[in-house]
Motif scaffolding. Structure first.
Motif, short mmCIF file in Angstrom:
data_model
loop_
_atom_site.label_atom_id
_atom_site.label_comp_id
_atom_site.label_asym_id
_atom_site.label_seq_id
_atom_site.Cartn_x
_atom_site.Cartn_y
_atom_site.Cartn_z
N GLU A 1 27.47 40.46 23.39
CA GLU A 1 26.77 40.58 24.61
C GLU A 1 27.55 41.08 25.43
OE1 GLU A 1 23.62 38.62 27.77
OE2 GLU A 1 23.45 37.52 25.54
N LYS A 2 27.96 41.89 26.32
CA LYS A 2 28.91 42.24 27.01
C LYS A 2 29.12 42.57 28.43
CE LYS A 2 28.11 47.77 27.71
NZ LYS A 2 27.15 47.49 28.28
N GLU A 3 29.76 41.90 29.11
CA GLU A 3 30.05 42.08 30.36
C GLU A 3 29.14 42.15 31.19
OE1 GLU A 3 34.36 41.78 31.44
OE2 GLU A 3 33.29 40.96 33.20
N SER A 4 28.72 41.66 31.74
CA SER A 4 27.91 42.96 32.71
C SER A 4 27.91 42.95 34.62
CB SER A 4 26.20 41.87 32.49
OG SER A 4 26.72 40.82 33.91
N GLY A 5 27.54 43.86 34.71
CA GLY A 5 28.45 44.40 35.95
C GLY A 5 27.84 43.23 36.34
N GLN A 6 27.42 42.02 37.25
CA GLN A 6 26.88 41.15 37.57
C GLN A 6 27.67 40.51 37.91
OE1 GLN A 6 24.63 40.75 40.94
NE2 GLN A 6 26.03 38.67 40.61
N GLN A 7 28.45 39.95 36.03
CA GLN A 7 29.26 38.97 36.03
C GLN A 7 30.91 39.66 36.20
OE1 GLN A 7 28.87 39.01 30.95
NE2 GLN A 7 27.96 37.34 31.83
N MET A 8 30.93 41.17 36.06
CA MET A 8 31.93 41.11 36.97
C MET A 8 32.07 41.40 38.37
SD MET A 8 32.42 45.72 34.62
CE MET A 8 31.49 45.28 34.08
N VAL A 9 31.39 41.16 38.96
CA VAL A 9 30.69 41.16 40.94
C VAL A 9 31.47 39.59 40.69
CG1 VAL A 9 29.23 41.06 42.19
CG2 VAL A 9 28.95 42.49 40.57
N ASP A 10 30.78 38.41 39.98
CA ASP A 10 31.29 37.41 40.30
C ASP A 10 32.56 36.74 39.44
OD1 ASP A 10 28.65 36.41 40.52
OD2 ASP A 10 27.82 35.93 37.91
N LYS A 11 32.93 37.67 38.70
CA LYS A 11 34.80 37.47 38.41
C LYS A 11 35.08 37.73 39.65
CE LYS A 11 36.74 39.39 34.51
NZ LYS A 11 37.04 39.89 33.52
N MET A 12 34.83 38.86 40.58
CA MET A 12 35.56 39.57 41.52
C MET A 12 35.36 39.08 43.24
SD MET A 12 34.43 43.50 42.02
CE MET A 12 34.25 44.07 40.75
N THR A 13 34.42 37.98 42.70
CA THR A 13 33.90 37.62 44.39
C THR A 13 35.14 37.04 45.14
OG1 THR A 13 31.88 37.81 43.62
CG2 THR A 13 31.63 36.36 46.32
N ALA A 14 35.58 36.49 44.74
CA ALA A 14 36.65 35.13 45.25
C ALA A 14 37.67 35.98 46.22
CB ALA A 14 37.41 34.49 44.13
N PHE A 15 38.13 37.01 44.93
CA PHE A 15 39.27 37.94 45.23
C PHE A 15 38.83 39.07 46.66
CE2 PHE A 15 40.67 43.01 43.71
CZ PHE A 15 42.20 42.17 44.14
N ILE A 16 38.00 39.99 46.66
CA ILE A 16 37.51 40.46 47.41
C ILE A 16 37.61 39.08 49.21
CG2 ILE A 16 35.27 41.44 48.91
CD1 ILE A 16 34.69 42.23 46.48
N ASP A 17 36.64 38.10 48.74
CA ASP A 17 36.72 37.54 50.43
C ASP A 17 38.47 37.21 50.66
OD1 ASP A 17 34.36 37.26 49.97
OD2 ASP A 17 33.88 34.76 49.03
N ASN A 18 39.20 36.48 49.72
CA ASN A 18 40.42 36.56 49.76
C ASN A 18 41.44 37.51 50.66
OD1 ASN A 18 41.62 34.35 48.90
ND2 ASN A 18 41.94 35.11 47.09
N LEU A 19 41.06 38.94 49.85
CA LEU A 19 41.49 40.52 51.08
C LEU A 19 40.93 40.79 52.33
CD1 LEU A 19 40.81 42.76 47.49
CD2 LEU A 19 42.94 42.43 48.32
N ASN A 20 39.43 40.38 52.12
CA ASN A 20 39.22 41.03 53.65
C ASN A 20 39.68 39.58 54.41
OD1 ASN A 20 37.60 42.96 53.31
ND2 ASN A 20 35.78 41.39 52.07
N THR A 21 40.89 38.54 54.09
CA THR A 21 41.27 38.09 55.29
C THR A 21 42.09 38.53 55.90
OG1 THR A 21 42.92 37.15 53.96
CG2 THR A 21 40.12 35.50 54.47
N LEU A 22 43.42 39.60 55.03
CA LEU A 22 44.80 40.15 55.06
C LEU A 22 43.79 41.30 56.68
CD1 LEU A 22 46.01 40.68 51.68
CD2 LEU A 22 45.94 39.32 53.50
N ASP A 23 44.71 41.28 57.41
CA ASP A 23 44.47 42.54 58.44
C ASP A 23 44.75 43.42 57.91
OD1 ASP A 23 43.69 42.86 60.97
OD2 ASP A 23 45.24 42.92 61.40
N GLY A 24 43.14 44.63 58.31
CA GLY A 24 44.05 45.93 58.48
C GLY A 24 43.75 46.37 56.69
#
Ligand SMILES: *Cc1c(COP(=O)(O)O)cnc(C)c1O
Length: 371
Positions: free
Chosen positions: A269-292
């Motif tokens: 079974e290969k990594e699904s797009g949804q699993q990729m989304v799960d992996k990147m969620t914390a990363f996205i949240d962190n980036l969105n705390t940076l101004d600009g």
């Protein structure tokens, strides 16, 4: 990373790399699983009757995929060159030996939709020429209909080449099934370059006569390539081993490694797009705390089940252009590579298939440290 691997970086004074750009040749494409490494290792340590190895692994792969025949080659570019040569040389012994000695009195033009005549790291046209062909473009930069494809066919046409890739123009382009229909209506074979694509069966099932894949991209095999298709054409590709194919020889280890990689690719079974989304969620949240800086999930433009993080930088607020940001992160240690195709629009993409959560956090820390 084991200390043994670490010593390679030290021994040759190499920088470590965080690859968030996807399956990129400039970074070494992929890191195959253990079963593939074992198959490569077995290949390196034994002798074989190589012709038999080529034929029987090809048969095994063809049965796995439900296609007529298959052959492992050294990379997808070699697959393109040898597929083109196959259509020009066919099974003619003289042309096999003299492909580039002089022009031959047989069709050698390869019709390619203009929007598919791309540079994937090297130009598609260069591989066609290596195979003794010459590109004839069909349609326009932004469109190619079945009628426009058909209009480029002449008595000199040897084959049609369709490039299925995110590198290509996507809008107003005919699909593979339509290209196959045009080819067959003119008694021509259709070659599909699907180097980075994930589906190893659909283009064949749509009517392509030869389909080419890159072994180390989606399949995550060793450096290698795969050509599948109709038996007669695959036989002609194999003949090229005694022609131009010799300059692009694949070894026993590559043949066995790719065959194993395909077998597990078809079952694991290969990594699904949804699993990729799960992996990147914390990363996205962190980036969105940076101004600009703003980040969000985007889906693959070629329609594959791949989710990526798109980061947009506000040049005004940050006082630095996206091109400079990309450059600074590449030049850092570890070197961080993004998908930079849209850097000119102030956006980059992060492909998370080749990184873990800890590496993503490092990427975040490195971006934060820039501002
Ligand atoms: C990567 C790629 C190739 C070349 O694949 P190699 O295995 O590196 O030779 C050819 N065509 C397209 C569309 C690609 O993406």
């Amino acid at each position: 990373m084991s200390s043994n691997n670490q010593s390679v970086y030290q021994k040759y004074n190499l920088k470590t790399v965080i690859n968030t750009s996807g399956r990129m040749t400039i970074l070494g494409v992929s890191t195959p699983r253990e079963d593939v490494v074992e198959a490569v290792n077995f290949g390196l340590n034994h002798y074989f009757e190589v012709k038999d190895l080529v034929n029987k692994t090809g048969r095994y792969i063809a049965d796995l995929l439900g296609v007529e025949d298959a052959v492992v080659v050294s990379c997808a570019s070699a697959g393109i060159a040898q597929s083109v040569a196959a259509m020009i040389v066919q099974d003619n012994a003289y042309r096999l030996d003299n492909l580039h000695a002089h022009a031959h009195d047989v069709p050698s033009e390869i019709v390619v939709p203009k929007g598919h005549n791309v540079n994937f790291g090297a130009p598609v046209g260069t591989m066609v020429q290596l195979g003794g062909g010459c590109v004839r473009e069909a349609g326009y930069a932004n469109e190619c209909s079945p009628a426009q494809l058909a209009a480029a066919i002449t008595p000199k046409t040897a084959a049609i080449l369709y490039v299925k890739s995110h590198h290509c123009v996507q809008k107003s382009m005919l699909n593979v099934a339509q290209a196959a229909e045009v080819a067959h209506a003119h008694n021509l074979p259709l070659i599909v370059d699907a180097a980075a694509e994930e589906d190893l069966q659909c283009y064949y099932n749509m009517g392509a006569d030869l389909v080419i894949y890159s072994g180390a991209k989606a399949i995550e095999g060793p450096t290698s390539g795969l050509v599948i298709g109709r038996k007669k054409y695959v036989e002609w590709v194999k003949l090229q081993a005694n022609g131009i194919g010799r300059a692009m020889k694949v070894g026993k280890e590559g043949i066995l490694g790719l065959t194993q990689a395909i077998a597990s690719y078809m079952t694991l079974e290969k990594e699904s797009g949804q699993q990729m989304v799960d992996k990147m969620t914390a990363f996205i949240d962190n980036l969105n705390t940076l101004d600009g800086v703003s980040a969000k999930v985007v889906w693959d433009s070629a329609g594959r089940d791949i989710a990526r993080t798109e980061i947009t930088f506000d040049h005004q607020k940050l006082g630095i252009t996206t091109e400079h940001i990309v450059e600074r992160l590449k030049n850092g240690d570890p070197a961080i590579y993004f998908r930079g195709y849209k850097a000119n629009e102030g956006k980059i993409e992060v492909d998370v298939r080749s990184v873990d959560a800890a590496q993503l956090h490092t990427v975040y820390e490195c971006i934060k440290a820039l501002f």
